[in-house]
Design an enzyme around this catalytic site. Structure first.
Site, PDB file in Angstrom:
ATOM      1  N   ALA A   1      47.750  32.466  53.018  1.00 38.95           N
ATOM      2  CA  ALA A   1      48.960  31.697  53.330  1.00 38.95           C
ATOM      3  C   ALA A   1      48.755  30.267  53.813  1.00 38.95           C
ATOM      4  CB  ALA A   1      49.787  32.453  54.356  1.00 38.95           C
TER       5      ALA A   1
ATOM      6  N   CYS B   1      46.487  27.546  41.271  1.00 37.49           N
ATOM      7  CA  CYS B   1      46.788  26.173  40.840  1.00 37.49           C
ATOM      8  C   CYS B   1      45.683  25.734  39.881  1.00 37.49           C
ATOM      9  CB  CYS B   1      46.923  25.248  42.042  1.00 37.49           C
ATOM     10  SG  CYS B   1      45.466  25.172  43.073  1.00 37.49           S
TER      11      CYS B   1
ATOM     12  N   GLY C   1      52.788  26.443  52.909  1.00 34.44           N
ATOM     13  CA  GLY C   1      53.852  25.976  52.006  1.00 34.44           C
ATOM     14  C   GLY C   1      54.710  27.130  51.511  1.00 34.44           C
ATOM     15  N   LYS C   2      54.051  28.157  50.992  1.00 34.85           N
ATOM     16  CA  LYS C   2      54.841  29.241  50.378  1.00 34.85           C
ATOM     17  C   LYS C   2      55.438  30.146  51.442  1.00 34.85           C
ATOM     18  CE  LYS C   2      52.363  28.608  46.160  1.00 34.85           C
ATOM     19  NZ  LYS C   2      51.331  27.707  46.732  1.00 34.85           N
TER      20      LYS C   2
ATOM     21  N   PRO D   1      47.973  26.325  54.062  1.00 33.00           N
ATOM     22  CA  PRO D   1      48.563  25.869  55.325  1.00 33.00           C
ATOM     23  C   PRO D   1      50.014  26.312  55.551  1.00 33.00           C
ATOM     24  CG  PRO D   1      48.526  24.074  53.734  1.00 33.00           C
ATOM     25  CD  PRO D   1      47.838  25.231  53.067  1.00 33.00           C
TER      26      PRO D   1
ATOM     27  N   GLU E   1      46.078  34.509  56.938  1.00 32.66           N
ATOM     28  CA  GLU E   1      45.024  33.607  56.459  1.00 32.66           C
ATOM     29  C   GLU E   1      43.686  34.081  57.019  1.00 32.66           C
ATOM     30  OE1 GLU E   1      44.488  31.003  54.344  1.00 32.66           O
ATOM     31  OE2 GLU E   1      42.439  31.060  55.111  1.00 32.66           O
TER      32      GLU E   1
ATOM     33  N   ASP F   1      48.493  34.070  46.559  1.00 34.58           N
ATOM     34  CA  ASP F   1      48.323  32.691  46.078  1.00 34.58           C
ATOM     35  C   ASP F   1      46.826  32.420  46.228  1.00 34.58           C
ATOM     36  OD1 ASP F   1      49.116  30.157  45.203  1.00 34.58           O
ATOM     37  OD2 ASP F   1      49.239  29.403  47.255  1.00 34.58           O
TER      38      ASP F   1
HETATM   39  N1  SAM Z   1      49.590  29.723  49.919  1.00 36.81           N
HETATM   40  C1  SAM Z   1      49.126  28.507  50.544  1.00 36.81           C
HETATM   41  C2  SAM Z   1      50.254  27.526  50.618  1.00 36.81           C
HETATM   42  O1  SAM Z   1      51.197  27.616  49.805  1.00 36.81           O
HETATM   43  O2  SAM Z   1      50.227  26.645  51.503  1.00 36.81           O
HETATM   44  C3  SAM Z   1      47.899  27.949  49.839  1.00 36.81           C
HETATM   45  C4  SAM Z   1      46.806  28.963  49.740  1.00 36.81           C
HETATM   46  S1  SAM Z   1      45.308  28.390  49.053  1.00 36.81           S
HETATM   47  C5  SAM Z   1      45.673  28.264  47.376  1.00 36.81           C
HETATM   48  C6  SAM Z   1      44.301  29.830  49.132  1.00 36.81           C
HETATM   49  C7  SAM Z   1      43.995  30.334  50.508  1.00 36.81           C
HETATM   50  O3  SAM Z   1      43.131  31.480  50.386  1.00 36.81           O
HETATM   51  C8  SAM Z   1      43.242  29.355  51.387  1.00 36.81           C
HETATM   52  O4  SAM Z   1      43.941  29.144  52.583  1.00 36.81           O
HETATM   53  C9  SAM Z   1      41.900  30.021  51.661  1.00 36.81           C
HETATM   54  O5  SAM Z   1      41.420  29.801  52.958  1.00 36.81           O
HETATM   55  C10 SAM Z   1      42.204  31.495  51.444  1.00 36.81           C
HETATM   56  N2  SAM Z   1      41.010  32.304  51.073  1.00 36.81           N
HETATM   57  C11 SAM Z   1      39.748  31.864  50.747  1.00 36.81           C
HETATM   58  N3  SAM Z   1      38.928  32.900  50.516  1.00 36.81           N
HETATM   59  C12 SAM Z   1      39.652  34.025  50.693  1.00 36.81           C
HETATM   60  C13 SAM Z   1      39.353  35.416  50.610  1.00 36.81           C
HETATM   61  N4  SAM Z   1      38.135  35.853  50.275  1.00 36.81           N
HETATM   62  N5  SAM Z   1      40.343  36.287  50.880  1.00 36.81           N
HETATM   63  C14 SAM Z   1      41.579  35.856  51.216  1.00 36.81           C
HETATM   64  N6  SAM Z   1      41.931  34.557  51.297  1.00 36.81           N
HETATM   65  C15 SAM Z   1      40.990  33.646  51.042  1.00 36.81           C
END
Ligand code: SAM
Length: 317
Positions: A105, A225, A109-110, A107, A128, A172
């Site tokens: 989740a 993305c 946004g969603k 930072p 997160e 996401d």
């Molecule tokens: N959904 C967020 C938003 O809309 O602001 C953006 C999320 S970003 C695309 C993906 C997120 O997954 C990051 O915050 C990252 O720290 C987290 N992440 C990284 N490795 C992960 C893992 N192994 N399991 C779960 N989450 C992970």
């Protein structure tokens, strides 16, 4: 923009004759968009993001850090394409009493978008896994101000133990970030075929870990993305076959210029910067049809855990 030759070869093959328009868009300025907090502010007189009821484009990028309304959570600076997840919610989650998990989740946004449109008796768990990012997430959720949202800092595997708890899960996923090349030059230099493979494997691990927490008949929205098929359509197909799901259609209007799935057989939604005013984005909505995938994977895991695998935090980068 300096694109790697592997990226060019692969993405040209996906886009065909649209390639030149795509490159031109990558070399143009990224639009700035915000989503307003309906509980705190009035609708502004700005161009609307067509697939969102609260999304707007700004004519230029101001210095947000000097704006008190930004710090008060009156709006969130969010990339326009990703606001499309609103459509899945509005079209499929009408009830008031829904348990929702936003698994990756930060930072926020969603999560702030979901908090705005979920029904009153609903609960949003905004999770997160990376501690420092979870702090930023908590700050943004607090500023947004919905009392039905809880921020957690857990590994997907741990949340997966809440069997059948959630009606809706958003994954996401961390991805290779091809859709962010225009906004984040680091994403361009870090890109490689090996990294795409690594991301795909990590995404499958995250999905398998969280799958037991979704109710049978519950919905999972998978998004990235990035543009490549490996992390997108291939993973959607993998969820259907390995975990047990069917893909649901989301209604889109023609003027939104959303592109369809690059694989026959199921619907998915793609955003390209030469067609829509926003960055690259992919999503597909799945309904869990059986629990057999969870049971099978649990047995496989039991077998594996007898032989290896200590906890490794490198996995979270
Ligand atoms: N959904 C967020 C938003 O809309 O602001 C953006 C999320 S970003 C695309 C993906 C997120 O997954 C990051 O915050 C990252 O720290 C987290 N992440 C990284 N490795 C992960 C893992 N192994 N399991 C779960 N989450 C992970």
């Amino acid at each position: 923009m300096d694109l790697s030759s592997d990226f060019i070869t692969r993405t040209k093959a996906l886009l065909g004759e649209e390639w030149d328009a795509f490159v031109q868009a990558l070399n143009s300025q990224s639009p700035t968009s915000i989503r307003i907090n309906n509980h705190k502010t009035e609708k502004p007189l700005l161009d609307r993001v067509l697939w969102s009821q609260s999304g707007y484009y700004l004519p230029q990028r101001p210095s947000f850090t000097f704006d008190p309304l930004f710090h008060a959570g009156c709006y969130y600076v969010q990339e326009a394409s990703s606001m499309f997840i609103e459509q899945a919610f509005r079209q499929y989650i009408a009830e008031d009493d829904v348990r929702i998990l936003d698994l990756c989740a930060a930072p926020g946004g969603k999560s702030t978008l979901i908090a705005d449109i979920m029904g009153e008796g609903s609960l949003l768990i905004s999770n997160e896994v990376i501690r420092t990012r979870a702090n930023i997430l908590a700050e943004n959720i607090t500023k947004w101000g919905n009392p039905n949202t809880v921020v957690t800092n857990n590994d997907p595997q741990h949340i997966g133990k809440l069997e059948g708890f959630f009606d809706f899960i958003l994954v996401d996923a961390p991805c290779s970030g091809e859709g962010m090349f225009r906004k984040d030059e680091g994403a361009t230099s870090e890109w490689s075929i090996d990294n795409v493979k690594l991301c795909k494997e990590r995404q499958q691990r995250i999905l398998a870990d969280i799958w037991p927490a979704l109710k049978t008949d519950g919905l999972l929205l998978y998004s990235t993305c990035t543009y490549n098929v490996d992390e997108n359509e291939d993973n959607v197909q993998w969820i259907c076959e390995e975990l047990g799901a069917e893909v649901l259609p989301i209604e889109v209007k023609e003027e939104w210029e959303v592109s369809p799935s690059l694989r026959d057989g199921f619907p998915a939604y793609r955003f390209f910067p030469h067609k829509t005013k926003g960055e690259g984005f992919f999503c597909a909505l799945l309904r869990k049809t059986s629990d057999e995938g969870s049971l099978k994977r649990r047995k496989d895991k039991e077998k594996i855990s007898k032989s290896i695998i200590p906890f490794d935090c490198k996995d979270y980068v």
